[in-house]
Design a protein around this motif. Structure first.
Motif, PDB file in Angstrom:
ATOM      1  N   GLY A 165       0.789  -1.227   0.000  1.00  0.00           N
ATOM      2  CA  GLY A 165       0.000   0.000   0.000  1.00  0.00           C
ATOM      3  C   GLY A 165       0.822   1.278   0.000  1.00  0.00           C
ATOM      4  O   GLY A 165       0.295   2.345  -0.317  1.00  0.00           O
ATOM      5  N   GLU A 166       2.101   1.204   0.359  1.00  0.00           N
ATOM      6  CA  GLU A 166       2.950   2.401   0.382  1.00  0.00           C
ATOM      7  C   GLU A 166       3.293   2.853  -1.030  1.00  0.00           C
ATOM      8  O   GLU A 166       3.478   2.040  -1.927  1.00  0.00           O
ATOM      9  CB  GLU A 166       4.271   2.118   1.095  1.00  0.00           C
ATOM     10  CG  GLU A 166       4.218   2.151   2.585  1.00  0.00           C
ATOM     11  CD  GLU A 166       5.617   2.094   3.185  1.00  0.00           C
ATOM     12  OE1 GLU A 166       6.085   3.149   3.637  1.00  0.00           O
ATOM     13  OE2 GLU A 166       6.214   1.011   3.174  1.00  0.00           O
ATOM     14  N   ASN A 167       3.403   4.179  -1.197  1.00  0.00           N
ATOM     15  CA  ASN A 167       3.915   4.711  -2.447  1.00  0.00           C
ATOM     16  C   ASN A 167       5.387   4.357  -2.587  1.00  0.00           C
ATOM     17  O   ASN A 167       6.105   4.246  -1.589  1.00  0.00           O
ATOM     18  CB  ASN A 167       3.749   6.229  -2.511  1.00  0.00           C
ATOM     19  CG  ASN A 167       2.376   6.642  -2.960  1.00  0.00           C
ATOM     20  OD1 ASN A 167       1.724   5.958  -3.751  1.00  0.00           O
ATOM     21  ND2 ASN A 167       1.910   7.772  -2.465  1.00  0.00           N
ATOM     22  N   PRO A 179       6.407   9.732  -6.436  1.00  0.00           N
ATOM     23  CA  PRO A 179       5.741   8.428  -6.427  1.00  0.00           C
ATOM     24  C   PRO A 179       5.488   7.935  -7.856  1.00  0.00           C
ATOM     25  O   PRO A 179       4.953   8.669  -8.681  1.00  0.00           O
ATOM     26  CB  PRO A 179       4.408   8.701  -5.721  1.00  0.00           C
ATOM     27  CG  PRO A 179       4.537  10.031  -5.075  1.00  0.00           C
ATOM     28  CD  PRO A 179       5.590  10.785  -5.824  1.00  0.00           C
ATOM     29  N   ILE A 180       5.897   6.705  -8.134  1.00  0.00           N
ATOM     30  CA  ILE A 180       5.656   6.103  -9.450  1.00  0.00           C
ATOM     31  C   ILE A 180       4.566   5.046  -9.387  1.00  0.00           C
ATOM     32  O   ILE A 180       4.098   4.563 -10.412  1.00  0.00           O
ATOM     33  CB  ILE A 180       6.929   5.479 -10.042  1.00  0.00           C
ATOM     34  CG1 ILE A 180       7.475   4.390  -9.122  1.00  0.00           C
ATOM     35  CG2 ILE A 180       7.953   6.553 -10.362  1.00  0.00           C
ATOM     36  CD1 ILE A 180       8.484   3.472  -9.768  1.00  0.00           C
ATOM     37  N   GLY A 181       4.196   4.660  -8.186  1.00  0.00           N
ATOM     38  CA  GLY A 181       3.186   3.632  -8.001  1.00  0.00           C
ATOM     39  C   GLY A 181       3.107   3.280  -6.532  1.00  0.00           C
ATOM     40  O   GLY A 181       3.716   3.932  -5.694  1.00  0.00           O
ATOM     41  N   HIS A 182       2.364   2.214  -6.257  1.00  0.00           N
ATOM     42  CA  HIS A 182       2.259   1.758  -4.870  1.00  0.00           C
ATOM     43  C   HIS A 182       2.466   0.248  -4.819  1.00  0.00           C
ATOM     44  O   HIS A 182       2.160  -0.473  -5.780  1.00  0.00           O
ATOM     45  CB  HIS A 182       0.918   2.165  -4.251  1.00  0.00           C
ATOM     46  CG  HIS A 182      -0.267   1.586  -4.953  1.00  0.00           C
ATOM     47  ND1 HIS A 182      -0.821   2.161  -6.063  1.00  0.00           N
ATOM     48  CD2 HIS A 182      -0.977   0.461  -4.706  1.00  0.00           C
ATOM     49  CE1 HIS A 182      -1.833   1.432  -6.479  1.00  0.00           C
ATOM     50  NE2 HIS A 182      -1.959   0.392  -5.669  1.00  0.00           N
ATOM     51  N   ALA A 183       2.993  -0.196  -3.704  1.00  0.00           N
ATOM     52  CA  ALA A 183       3.259  -1.617  -3.506  1.00  0.00           C
ATOM     53  C   ALA A 183       1.939  -2.364  -3.382  1.00  0.00           C
ATOM     54  O   ALA A 183       1.036  -1.921  -2.679  1.00  0.00           O
ATOM     55  CB  ALA A 183       4.108  -1.824  -2.258  1.00  0.00           C
ATOM     56  N   VAL A 184       1.838  -3.502  -4.072  1.00  0.00           N
ATOM     57  CA  VAL A 184       0.651  -4.354  -3.957  1.00  0.00           C
ATOM     58  C   VAL A 184       0.964  -5.585  -3.115  1.00  0.00           C
ATOM     59  O   VAL A 184       0.139  -6.489  -2.989  1.00  0.00           O
ATOM     60  CB  VAL A 184       0.073  -4.735  -5.342  1.00  0.00           C
ATOM     61  CG1 VAL A 184      -0.443  -3.492  -6.050  1.00  0.00           C
ATOM     62  CG2 VAL A 184       1.099  -5.471  -6.183  1.00  0.00           C
ATOM     63  N   ALA A 185       2.145  -5.602  -2.538  1.00  0.00           N
ATOM     64  CA  ALA A 185       2.596  -6.635  -1.599  1.00  0.00           C
ATOM     65  C   ALA A 185       3.748  -6.036  -0.815  1.00  0.00           C
ATOM     66  O   ALA A 185       4.324  -5.025  -1.234  1.00  0.00           O
ATOM     67  CB  ALA A 185       3.055  -7.887  -2.346  1.00  0.00           C
ATOM     68  N   ASP A 186       4.085  -6.624   0.317  1.00  0.00           N
ATOM     69  CA  ASP A 186       5.284  -6.192   1.026  1.00  0.00           C
ATOM     70  C   ASP A 186       6.488  -6.478   0.130  1.00  0.00           C
ATOM     71  O   ASP A 186       6.564  -7.529  -0.512  1.00  0.00           O
ATOM     72  CB  ASP A 186       5.445  -6.937   2.347  1.00  0.00           C
ATOM     73  CG  ASP A 186       4.445  -6.499   3.401  1.00  0.00           C
ATOM     74  OD1 ASP A 186       3.824  -5.417   3.251  1.00  0.00           O
ATOM     75  OD2 ASP A 186       4.278  -7.247   4.379  1.00  0.00           O
ATOM     76  N   ILE A 187       7.427  -5.533   0.079  1.00  0.00           N
ATOM     77  CA  ILE A 187       8.633  -5.669  -0.733  1.00  0.00           C
ATOM     78  C   ILE A 187       9.832  -5.528   0.193  1.00  0.00           C
ATOM     79  O   ILE A 187      10.019  -4.480   0.812  1.00  0.00           O
ATOM     80  CB  ILE A 187       8.700  -4.600  -1.843  1.00  0.00           C
ATOM     81  CG1 ILE A 187       7.429  -4.624  -2.715  1.00  0.00           C
ATOM     82  CG2 ILE A 187       9.948  -4.786  -2.688  1.00  0.00           C
ATOM     83  CD1 ILE A 187       7.316  -3.455  -3.684  1.00  0.00           C
ATOM     84  N   HIS A 198       8.797  -4.856  -9.666  1.00  0.00           N
ATOM     85  CA  HIS A 198       8.263  -4.891 -11.031  1.00  0.00           C
ATOM     86  C   HIS A 198       6.743  -5.049 -10.947  1.00  0.00           C
ATOM     87  O   HIS A 198       6.163  -4.874  -9.877  1.00  0.00           O
ATOM     88  CB  HIS A 198       8.936  -6.028 -11.812  1.00  0.00           C
ATOM     89  CG  HIS A 198       8.864  -5.885 -13.297  1.00  0.00           C
ATOM     90  ND1 HIS A 198       9.281  -4.767 -13.969  1.00  0.00           N
ATOM     91  CD2 HIS A 198       8.416  -6.751 -14.242  1.00  0.00           C
ATOM     92  CE1 HIS A 198       9.111  -4.938 -15.275  1.00  0.00           C
ATOM     93  NE2 HIS A 198       8.570  -6.144 -15.463  1.00  0.00           N
ATOM     94  N   VAL A 199       6.106  -5.440 -12.028  1.00  0.00           N
ATOM     95  CA  VAL A 199       4.644  -5.492 -12.086  1.00  0.00           C
ATOM     96  C   VAL A 199       4.019  -6.481 -11.102  1.00  0.00           C
ATOM     97  O   VAL A 199       2.842  -6.373 -10.787  1.00  0.00           O
ATOM     98  CB  VAL A 199       4.147  -5.785 -13.517  1.00  0.00           C
ATOM     99  CG1 VAL A 199       4.563  -4.655 -14.452  1.00  0.00           C
ATOM    100  CG2 VAL A 199       4.661  -7.120 -14.016  1.00  0.00           C
ATOM    101  N   HIS A 200       4.794  -7.439 -10.592  1.00  0.00           N
ATOM    102  CA  HIS A 200       4.253  -8.414  -9.647  1.00  0.00           C
ATOM    103  C   HIS A 200       4.062  -7.843  -8.242  1.00  0.00           C
ATOM    104  O   HIS A 200       3.312  -8.406  -7.444  1.00  0.00           O
ATOM    105  CB  HIS A 200       5.144  -9.659  -9.588  1.00  0.00           C
ATOM    106  CG  HIS A 200       6.506  -9.420  -9.050  1.00  0.00           C
ATOM    107  ND1 HIS A 200       7.496  -8.785  -9.783  1.00  0.00           N
ATOM    108  CD2 HIS A 200       7.056  -9.699  -7.855  1.00  0.00           C
ATOM    109  CE1 HIS A 200       8.588  -8.697  -9.048  1.00  0.00           C
ATOM    110  NE2 HIS A 200       8.340  -9.236  -7.871  1.00  0.00           N
ATOM    111  N   ASN A 201       4.719  -6.709  -7.934  1.00  0.00           N
ATOM    112  CA  ASN A 201       4.593  -6.136  -6.594  1.00  0.00           C
ATOM    113  C   ASN A 201       4.437  -4.606  -6.596  1.00  0.00           C
ATOM    114  O   ASN A 201       4.447  -3.994  -5.546  1.00  0.00           O
ATOM    115  CB  ASN A 201       5.766  -6.570  -5.703  1.00  0.00           C
ATOM    116  CG  ASN A 201       7.116  -6.235  -6.267  1.00  0.00           C
ATOM    117  OD1 ASN A 201       7.256  -5.461  -7.219  1.00  0.00           O
ATOM    118  ND2 ASN A 201       8.155  -6.840  -5.694  1.00  0.00           N
ATOM    119  N   LEU A 202       4.288  -4.019  -7.775  1.00  0.00           N
ATOM    120  CA  LEU A 202       4.130  -2.570  -7.903  1.00  0.00           C
ATOM    121  C   LEU A 202       3.058  -2.272  -8.937  1.00  0.00           C
ATOM    122  O   LEU A 202       3.081  -2.835 -10.033  1.00  0.00           O
ATOM    123  CB  LEU A 202       5.457  -1.924  -8.347  1.00  0.00           C
ATOM    124  CG  LEU A 202       5.434  -0.432  -8.631  1.00  0.00           C
ATOM    125  CD1 LEU A 202       5.297   0.354  -7.339  1.00  0.00           C
ATOM    126  CD2 LEU A 202       6.703  -0.001  -9.360  1.00  0.00           C
TER     127      LEU A 202
END
Length: 93
Positions: free
Chosen positions: A60-62, A69-77, A84-88
């Motif tokens: 959820g973090e940017n 900000p270029i995106g947000h995390a869709v999982a903990d990184i 890449h696209v699997h977690n951003l």
């Protein structure tokens, strides 16, 4: 230590690989101007041109690149992980 990744701004959360990186390798991090800023241990293989996390990033973090900000995390990184696209997910689309 020679750098293997470049960061656009010192406050960025990610840097871009300028060579293929093998998991388990400690790599040097530098700014675009060539200023050495530290090292990071690669958790995954990172292909040339892909991003690596320079800190732990929570779901959820940017994510900052270019100082923005270029995106947000869709999982903990985890620090040192391939980003890449699997977690951003892009904030644009």
């Amino acid at each position: 230590m020679k750098h293997s990744v470049l960061m656009h701004e010192k406050k960025d959360d990610v840097a871009v690989a300028v060579v293929d990186i093998t998991a388990g390798t400690e790599i040097g991090v530098a700014t675009l101007e060539g200023e050495f800023v530290g090292t990071v241990l690669a958790v995954n293989d990172i292909p040339l041109g892909h991003k690596i996390a320079l800190r732990d990033i929570k779901n959820g973090e940017n994510v900052l690149k270019y100082g923005r900000p270029i995106g947000h995390a869709v999982a903990d990184i985890a620090k040192g992980s391939h980003v890449h696209v699997h977690n951003l997910k892009s904030n644009r689309w």
